[in-house]
Design a protein around this motif. Structure first.
Motif, PDB file in Angstrom:
ATOM      1  N   ARG A   3       0.854  -1.207  -0.147  1.00 34.53           N
ATOM      2  CA  ARG A   3      -0.025   0.036  -0.063  1.00 34.53           C
ATOM      3  C   ARG A   3       0.969   1.204  -0.027  1.00 34.53           C
ATOM      4  O   ARG A   3       1.825   1.404   0.906  1.00 34.53           O
ATOM      5  N   SER A   7      -2.047   6.265  -0.656  1.00 37.09           N
ATOM      6  CA  SER A   7      -3.190   5.573  -0.630  1.00 37.09           C
ATOM      7  C   SER A   7      -3.832   5.881   0.854  1.00 37.09           C
ATOM      8  O   SER A   7      -5.032   5.733   1.021  1.00 37.09           O
ATOM      9  N   LEU A   8      -2.766   5.562   1.630  1.00 35.95           N
ATOM     10  CA  LEU A   8      -3.265   5.539   3.106  1.00 35.95           C
ATOM     11  C   LEU A   8      -3.560   7.143   3.423  1.00 35.95           C
ATOM     12  O   LEU A   8      -4.679   6.906   4.033  1.00 35.95           O
ATOM     13  N   GLY A  11      -7.175   7.466   1.973  1.00 33.45           N
ATOM     14  CA  GLY A  11      -8.151   6.678   3.022  1.00 33.45           C
ATOM     15  C   GLY A  11      -8.327   7.566   4.142  1.00 33.45           C
ATOM     16  O   GLY A  11      -9.370   7.481   4.713  1.00 33.45           O
ATOM     17  N   PHE A  15     -12.010   8.948   5.488  1.00 31.71           N
ATOM     18  CA  PHE A  15     -12.583   8.693   6.456  1.00 31.71           C
ATOM     19  C   PHE A  15     -12.956   9.993   7.549  1.00 31.71           C
ATOM     20  O   PHE A  15     -14.105   9.892   8.063  1.00 31.71           O
TER      21      PHE A  15
END
Length: 49
Positions: A3, A7-8, A11, A15
């Motif tokens: 990953r 991308s982290l 995310g 969230f």
């Protein structure tokens, strides 16, 4: 599965953005913080990191 950091961050942004809208969360400077996270995530994804 590897990953990327972009991308982290994406995310995390999704969230926090979702929670903020669902729970009506807000703090001073939240718009700026969210914009910075989104910009960094986008740049990292474009660079492939």
């Amino acid at each position: 599965m590897k990953r990327s950091f972009g991308s982290l961050l994406l995310g995390i942004w999704l969230f926090v953005s979702g929670l903020a809208h669902l729970l009506h969360l807000s703090f001073s400077g939240m718009g700026v913080a969210m914009a910075v996270i989104a910009t960094i995530a986008g740049a990292l994804l474009i660079l492939g990191l």
